[in-house]
Design an enzyme around this catalytic site. Structure first.
Site, PDB file in Angstrom:
ATOM      1  N   TYR A   1       0.833  -1.211   0.000  1.00  0.00           N
ATOM      2  CA  TYR A   1       0.000   0.000   0.000  1.00  0.00           C
ATOM      3  C   TYR A   1       0.865   1.257   0.000  1.00  0.00           C
ATOM      4  O   TYR A   1       0.593   2.208  -0.711  1.00  0.00           O
ATOM      5  CB  TYR A   1      -0.949   0.013   1.218  1.00  0.00           C
ATOM      6  CG  TYR A   1      -1.915   1.168   1.122  1.00  0.00           C
ATOM      7  CD1 TYR A   1      -3.127   1.021   0.432  1.00  0.00           C
ATOM      8  CD2 TYR A   1      -1.611   2.415   1.668  1.00  0.00           C
ATOM      9  CE1 TYR A   1      -4.003   2.080   0.303  1.00  0.00           C
ATOM     10  CE2 TYR A   1      -2.488   3.484   1.534  1.00  0.00           C
ATOM     11  CZ  TYR A   1      -3.683   3.313   0.850  1.00  0.00           C
ATOM     12  OH  TYR A   1      -4.544   4.371   0.707  1.00  0.00           O
TER      13      TYR A   1
ATOM     14  N   PHE B   1      -7.142  22.103 -24.156  1.00  0.00           N
ATOM     15  CA  PHE B   1      -7.476  20.685 -24.228  1.00  0.00           C
ATOM     16  C   PHE B   1      -8.728  20.478 -23.389  1.00  0.00           C
ATOM     17  O   PHE B   1      -8.906  21.105 -22.346  1.00  0.00           O
ATOM     18  CB  PHE B   1      -6.336  19.788 -23.752  1.00  0.00           C
ATOM     19  CG  PHE B   1      -6.659  18.335 -23.993  1.00  0.00           C
ATOM     20  CD1 PHE B   1      -6.622  17.815 -25.279  1.00  0.00           C
ATOM     21  CD2 PHE B   1      -7.068  17.513 -22.953  1.00  0.00           C
ATOM     22  CE1 PHE B   1      -6.992  16.490 -25.518  1.00  0.00           C
ATOM     23  CE2 PHE B   1      -7.432  16.196 -23.189  1.00  0.00           C
ATOM     24  CZ  PHE B   1      -7.388  15.682 -24.473  1.00  0.00           C
ATOM     25  N   THR B   2      -9.595  19.572 -23.858  1.00  0.00           N
ATOM     26  CA  THR B   2     -10.932  19.416 -23.270  1.00  0.00           C
ATOM     27  C   THR B   2     -10.911  19.256 -21.747  1.00  0.00           C
ATOM     28  O   THR B   2     -11.483  20.068 -21.025  1.00  0.00           O
ATOM     29  CB  THR B   2     -11.627  18.201 -23.913  1.00  0.00           C
ATOM     30  OG1 THR B   2     -10.748  17.078 -23.827  1.00  0.00           O
ATOM     31  CG2 THR B   2     -11.966  18.479 -25.368  1.00  0.00           C
TER      32      THR B   2
ATOM     33  N   ASP C   1       1.747  20.900 -19.992  1.00  0.00           N
ATOM     34  CA  ASP C   1       1.052  19.644 -20.251  1.00  0.00           C
ATOM     35  C   ASP C   1       2.035  18.819 -21.078  1.00  0.00           C
ATOM     36  O   ASP C   1       2.207  19.047 -22.273  1.00  0.00           O
ATOM     37  CB  ASP C   1      -0.245  19.904 -21.016  1.00  0.00           C
ATOM     38  CG  ASP C   1      -1.068  18.638 -21.232  1.00  0.00           C
ATOM     39  OD1 ASP C   1      -0.462  17.540 -21.251  1.00  0.00           O
ATOM     40  OD2 ASP C   1      -2.296  18.742 -21.378  1.00  0.00           O
TER      41      ASP C   1
ATOM     42  N   LYS D   1      -0.343   8.329 -23.139  1.00  0.00           N
ATOM     43  CA  LYS D   1       0.076   8.762 -24.486  1.00  0.00           C
ATOM     44  C   LYS D   1       1.564   8.413 -24.663  1.00  0.00           C
ATOM     45  O   LYS D   1       1.894   7.263 -24.852  1.00  0.00           O
ATOM     46  CB  LYS D   1      -0.182  10.261 -24.668  1.00  0.00           C
ATOM     47  CG  LYS D   1      -1.492  10.764 -24.083  1.00  0.00           C
ATOM     48  CD  LYS D   1      -2.727  10.364 -24.858  1.00  0.00           C
ATOM     49  CE  LYS D   1      -4.046  10.699 -24.169  1.00  0.00           C
ATOM     50  NZ  LYS D   1      -4.250  12.000 -23.599  1.00  0.00           N
TER      51      LYS D   1
ATOM     52  N   ARG E   1     -13.027  16.420 -33.683  1.00  0.00           N
ATOM     53  CA  ARG E   1     -12.401  17.501 -32.924  1.00  0.00           C
ATOM     54  C   ARG E   1     -12.866  18.791 -33.584  1.00  0.00           C
ATOM     55  O   ARG E   1     -12.201  19.333 -34.455  1.00  0.00           O
ATOM     56  CB  ARG E   1     -10.863  17.391 -32.965  1.00  0.00           C
ATOM     57  CG  ARG E   1     -10.286  16.467 -31.905  1.00  0.00           C
ATOM     58  CD  ARG E   1     -10.520  17.002 -30.524  1.00  0.00           C
ATOM     59  NE  ARG E   1      -9.988  16.160 -29.448  1.00  0.00           N
ATOM     60  CZ  ARG E   1     -10.687  15.789 -28.365  1.00  0.00           C
ATOM     61  NH1 ARG E   1     -11.948  16.113 -28.244  1.00  0.00           N
ATOM     62  NH2 ARG E   1     -10.125  15.109 -27.410  1.00  0.00           N
TER      63      ARG E   1
ATOM     64  N   PHE F   1     -18.806  15.489 -26.184  1.00  0.00           N
ATOM     65  CA  PHE F   1     -18.404  14.665 -27.324  1.00  0.00           C
ATOM     66  C   PHE F   1     -18.318  13.184 -26.977  1.00  0.00           C
ATOM     67  O   PHE F   1     -18.482  12.333 -27.833  1.00  0.00           O
ATOM     68  CB  PHE F   1     -17.059  15.149 -27.900  1.00  0.00           C
ATOM     69  CG  PHE F   1     -15.930  15.123 -26.924  1.00  0.00           C
ATOM     70  CD1 PHE F   1     -15.748  16.154 -26.016  1.00  0.00           C
ATOM     71  CD2 PHE F   1     -15.041  14.054 -26.894  1.00  0.00           C
ATOM     72  CE1 PHE F   1     -14.701  16.124 -25.098  1.00  0.00           C
ATOM     73  CE2 PHE F   1     -13.996  14.016 -25.986  1.00  0.00           C
ATOM     74  CZ  PHE F   1     -13.830  15.053 -25.075  1.00  0.00           C
TER      75      PHE F   1
HETATM   76  C1  LIG Z   1      -5.298  12.828 -22.850  1.00  0.00           C
HETATM   77  C2  LIG Z   1      -4.849  14.170 -22.494  1.00  0.00           C
HETATM   78  C3  LIG Z   1      -5.098  14.707 -21.234  1.00  0.00           C
HETATM   79  C4  LIG Z   1      -5.938  13.995 -20.191  1.00  0.00           C
HETATM   80  O1  LIG Z   1      -5.350  12.821 -19.795  1.00  0.00           O
HETATM   81  P1  LIG Z   1      -6.173  11.466 -19.459  1.00  0.00           P
HETATM   82  O2  LIG Z   1      -5.101  10.488 -19.176  1.00  0.00           O
HETATM   83  O3  LIG Z   1      -6.992  11.128 -20.661  1.00  0.00           O
HETATM   84  O4  LIG Z   1      -7.020  11.753 -18.270  1.00  0.00           O
HETATM   85  C5  LIG Z   1      -4.588  15.966 -20.968  1.00  0.00           C
HETATM   86  N1  LIG Z   1      -3.902  16.672 -21.882  1.00  0.00           N
HETATM   87  C6  LIG Z   1      -3.667  16.186 -23.116  1.00  0.00           C
HETATM   88  C7  LIG Z   1      -2.892  17.002 -24.094  1.00  0.00           C
HETATM   89  C8  LIG Z   1      -4.137  14.933 -23.464  1.00  0.00           C
HETATM   90  O5  LIG Z   1      -3.923  14.466 -24.688  1.00  0.00           O
END
Ligand SMILES: *Cc1c(COP(=O)(O)O)cnc(C)c1O
Length: 471
Positions: free
Chosen positions: A85, A137-138, A228, A271, A395, A462
């Protein structure tokens, strides 16, 4: 083929082709469906590719998020999970990898990127604050808004023009940023939200010169510069290829230098980092770190796992090292470019320059007869699925959502359908099949009639909205 591609290929191997720096050890069978079955599946899914079952999909280009193939090393790492843990050994491996390649002082693990975005937004933003960013970004923007901030797009104008060939369309426009600071005051701006390779602009990079200038400007005003870092590895490749003085530097060196101009970063490890789940937040400021480390236990899990299993953290630590290898990044971006070049040879409108992780079809030019309010990019995603079972995503106006003040659709200049390439998953032959299907849709473009939205969720619509065809 562009000169740039020839140049990058040529650098290493003369006039010879490049190939992926791996071979396939395990395969996952794909199913090819017939058109009537796809028609039925699309109706079931409310004409939203997010609502399709993956069993009904042939080549899945919905997203590059969590869809990468792990290496044999990463799978071996999964067996070394220390599921304690607290204080798992795998956490320390992760901490070491982030420190080594990104350089930040303190690490907070999270279950994925949005977990990190939530924490940083809650800790740094006060209601009434303003957050400037390079496009948006969303999930990032939503967490900033939920924390009480107003988001401001300060990306250069070229980013909104799919035909502009500017090499760094992800750059922040310093005049726009200065204008915002003059308007609302630096005290109301806790940080600048900078994304490496801007997804919504078509996977476009930020230059080293731009981040250096931002750093100098923000430091002078005590505004944090936060990154980011989700696709920063791909951004590093574009710097290596396009920016004066970086041709001889490795991806890892460029990445570390870029991060050194920022005060912290959040990461969707799903990613760049070649894992199916995971994320992190890293920061140099000790006091902010203490607050983040306290909040992570409320929402994610203890500060040495943050919602990940020990085995996930081990695979992630290994993935970070694999992600920054030059041959890996070159083949990853090279595959995207291969697909993009096939399409441009056929005069199919896509966002240029070709970005790092996806091809973005320009639905406005694809369907010039469709108004934005009948969702051309969503329509194109549906047509592509019907043609071949390839899954892409919108998008454009659907992703942009509604203006929180007026309640009207936000109408982004870019109306795009994204073909996102998972890392190390598909072959060049799959890319040929994809290109041919896009061509078939392009040849039949005059018949497209658009969609009407019949169900609209409140947040990130979306993902779950439903549509019907306009007949
Ligand atoms: C996917 C993504 C996020 C959010 O991350 P999640 O792992 O999907 O929660 C944030 N910023 C960018 C540029 C992304 O592509």
């Amino acid at each position: 083929m562009t000169n740039e591609t020839l140049h990058t290929m040529g650098q290493q191997h003369g006039r010879r082709s490049w190939a992926e720096p791996w071979k396939i050890k395990m395969v996952e069978p794909l199913t090819v469906t017939e058109r009537p079955a796809r028609e039925a599946a699309l109706i079931q899914a409310g004409y939203n590719t997010f609502l399709l079952r993956s069993d009904d999909v042939y080549i899945d280009l919905l997203t590059d998020s969590g869809t990468s193939a792990m290496s044999d090393r990463q799978w071996a790492g999964m067996m070394l999970g220390d599921e304690s843990y607290a204080g798992s050994r795998n956490y320390y491996h992760l901490e070491e990898a982030v420190k080594r390649y990104y350089g930040y002082a303190y690490l907070v693990p999270t279950h994925q990127g949005r977990g990190a975005e939530h924490l940083i937004s809650q800790v740094l933003i006060k209601p009434g604050d303003h957050i400037p960013g390079n496009m948006y970004f969303t999930t990032t923007r939503l967490h900033q808004e939920l924390a009480g901030a107003t988001f401001h797009d300060v990306i250069i104008d070229e980013a909104h023009d799919p035909t502009s060939l500017d090499p760094f369309k992800g750059n922040v426009d310093m005049a726009k940023l200065r204008g915002l600071v003059e308007e609302v005051g630096a005290a109301k701006i806790p940080y600048v939200s900078l994304a490496g390779t801007v997804n919504m602009a078509g996977g476009q990079p930020v230059s080293m010169a731009n981040v250096r200038e931002l750093h100098a400007y923000c430091a002078g005003l005590a505004i944090k510069l936060l990154l980011d870092a989700t696709r920063m590895v791909e951004n590093a490749l574009f710097i290596q290829e396009r920016e004066e003085g970086y041709a001889g530097r490795t991806i890892a060196q460029i990445l570390l230098e870029f991060c050194s101009y920022t005060d912290g970063a959040w990461m969707s490890a799903k990613k760049d980092h070649l894992v199916n789940i995971g994320g992190w937040l890293a920061i140099n400021d000790r006091d902010t770190f203490e607050e983040l480390r306290n909040l992570v236990v409320v929402y994610e899990g203890l500060h040495t796992y943050g919602g990940m299993a020990g085995r996930d953290m081990e695979a992630l630590a290994i993935g970070i090292t694999e992600a920054v290898q030059d041959d890996h990044v070159r083949s990853r971006v090279g595959q995207v470019r291969y697909l993009g070049e096939l399409l441009t040879e056929w005069d199919i409108p896509i966002v240029l320059p070709i970005g790092g992780h996806a091809i973005f079809l320009d639905a406005k030019r694809f369907y010039p007869h469709l108004a934005q309010d009948v969702f051309p990019a969503q329509t194109l995603a549906c047509e592509l699925y019907l043609d071949s079972g390839i899954r892409s995503m919108e998008r454009g106006i659907v992703s942009a959502g509604r203006d929180p003040e007026t309640g009207d659709h936000k109408r982004p200049k870019l109306e795009l359908t994204r073909l996102t390439i998972p890392r190390r998953v598909y072959t060049q032959a799959h890319m040929d099949v994809v290109a041919e299907s896009v061509k078939a849709c392009f040849d039949a473009r005059d018949a497209a009639t658009g969609l009407r939205m019949v169900f609209e969720p409140k947040y990130l619509r979306f993902f779950q909205a439903r549509f019907e065809p306009i007949v």
